[in-house]
Design a protein around this motif. Sequence first.
Motif, PDB file in Angstrom:
ATOM      1  N   GLY A 299      -2.811   4.300   3.000  1.00 37.40           N
ATOM      2  CA  GLY A 299      -2.657   2.903   2.653  1.00 37.40           C
ATOM      3  C   GLY A 299      -1.999   2.598   1.324  1.00 37.40           C
ATOM      4  O   GLY A 299      -2.271   1.541   0.741  1.00 37.40           O
ATOM      5  N   THR A 300      -1.137   3.465   0.825  1.00 35.06           N
ATOM      6  CA  THR A 300      -0.472   3.157  -0.438  1.00 35.06           C
ATOM      7  C   THR A 300       0.581   2.066  -0.252  1.00 35.06           C
ATOM      8  O   THR A 300       1.114   1.866   0.845  1.00 35.06           O
ATOM      9  N   VAL A 301       0.873   1.383  -1.325  1.00 37.70           N
ATOM     10  CA  VAL A 301       1.930   0.363  -1.301  1.00 37.70           C
ATOM     11  C   VAL A 301       3.249   0.985  -0.858  1.00 37.70           C
ATOM     12  O   VAL A 301       3.967   0.443  -0.003  1.00 37.70           O
ATOM     13  N   GLU A 302       3.568   2.137  -1.433  1.00 35.30           N
ATOM     14  CA  GLU A 302       4.844   2.769  -1.128  1.00 35.30           C
ATOM     15  C   GLU A 302       4.935   3.190   0.333  1.00 35.30           C
ATOM     16  O   GLU A 302       5.973   2.997   0.992  1.00 35.30           O
ATOM     17  N   CYS A 303       3.852   3.747   0.867  1.00 33.32           N
ATOM     18  CA  CYS A 303       3.857   4.184   2.263  1.00 33.32           C
ATOM     19  C   CYS A 303       4.053   2.996   3.189  1.00 33.32           C
ATOM     20  O   CYS A 303       4.860   3.047   4.131  1.00 33.32           O
ATOM     21  N   ARG A 304       3.342   1.930   2.956  1.00 34.24           N
ATOM     22  CA  ARG A 304       3.450   0.773   3.850  1.00 34.24           C
ATOM     23  C   ARG A 304       4.845   0.161   3.801  1.00 34.24           C
ATOM     24  O   ARG A 304       5.373  -0.290   4.819  1.00 34.24           O
ATOM     25  N   HIS A 305       5.454   0.161   2.645  1.00 32.29           N
ATOM     26  CA  HIS A 305       6.842  -0.296   2.573  1.00 32.29           C
ATOM     27  C   HIS A 305       7.758   0.604   3.402  1.00 32.29           C
ATOM     28  O   HIS A 305       8.670   0.112   4.081  1.00 32.29           O
ATOM     29  N   ARG A 306       7.506   1.915   3.354  1.00 32.81           N
ATOM     30  CA  ARG A 306       8.338   2.837   4.136  1.00 32.81           C
ATOM     31  C   ARG A 306       8.133   2.646   5.634  1.00 32.81           C
ATOM     32  O   ARG A 306       9.075   2.799   6.417  1.00 32.81           O
ATOM     33  N   LEU A 307       6.892   2.336   6.051  1.00 33.29           N
ATOM     34  CA  LEU A 307       6.636   2.107   7.473  1.00 33.29           C
ATOM     35  C   LEU A 307       7.481   0.944   7.985  1.00 33.29           C
ATOM     36  O   LEU A 307       8.089   1.012   9.055  1.00 33.29           O
TER      37      LEU A 307
END
Length: 337
Positions: A299-307
């Motif tokens: 649930g990191t900010v960066e991961c969700r942006h990549r999704l």
Amino acid sequence: MTGSAERPRVVVSVPPGLRDAFFTVETWRRLDAAADLTVLDAHTDRAALAAALPEARALITSWGTPRIEAELLTRAPDLELVAHTGSAVAPYVSEEVFRRGVRVTQAGDEMARPVAEVALTFTLALLHRTHRFDHALRTGASWESAGEAPPRHEIHGSAIGVIGASRTGRAYITLAQALGAQVSVTDPYLSPSDADRLGVQLLPLDELLSSSRIVAVHAPATAETRHLLDAGRLALLPDGAGLVNTARSWLVDESALAAELRTGRIDAAVDVFDAEPLPVGHPFRALPNVLLTPHTAAGTVECRHRLGASAVTEIVRLLDGLPPLTAVGPEALARLH
């Protein structure tokens, strides 16, 4: 927003909260520039999805989107792509989707790094018994008794066992090796030559369990891996060992793990559970030798942006006549969740 005859239509089955997390302003503008969008706030509403699918060339799915089966496909004669913002696609597409030639993509690669980082965090916490000290101090133990714990260890030189050389498993291996861990892997699909390239020792599961200070679970949830770690295999873990599970609760017999943990013989760090939300009265919540997080590893900010960016990239590639980057085939349906 609704589509028009002049531009391709894309349905976005992502609720408002997740849309804000997945799509940066730049990513959303990119999608909006490429297509007319039908956005479903009530993304779990099957009737709303059915009404949105006619004329749609692509569909972006998120957790909770109804599964695309034959009945819904009859409403979507122009559908060419289902772009899932998560990893496992089985809950969202059926075999009929593949039979009809609809492309299916997923964003699992983008989750590997944050989940691996959490697994490494868990590993370090278990090695240093951080969770035990925290629990003792928070529950009123004296300063002296709060400092009592089983022997602690550094990760450098520790025997770390990894179940499953998946994307996340490999990311975790890289992180653990960078800190000097001695890593072994069990995976029926990992060849000896691939193990050599990863710099790991390939071991049978039982041997890996009995020889590891920490065991990290990174295998997929398939019919074959249901309760892979049952009472008998959990008993193989050495006294003082730790179990890390950021994959799926499917892989571990939760009742057997609770029973083993009650003895105090081993520790565990767990992000995934049979029942979510985890019931308030669940035995894990009261045990001092368990570190718990509420299924938040990716649930990191960066991961969700990549999704979000991954799904939009696949949409744009489809509309530009380019092949997908993260396509999966019907074999992906074997991964249950």
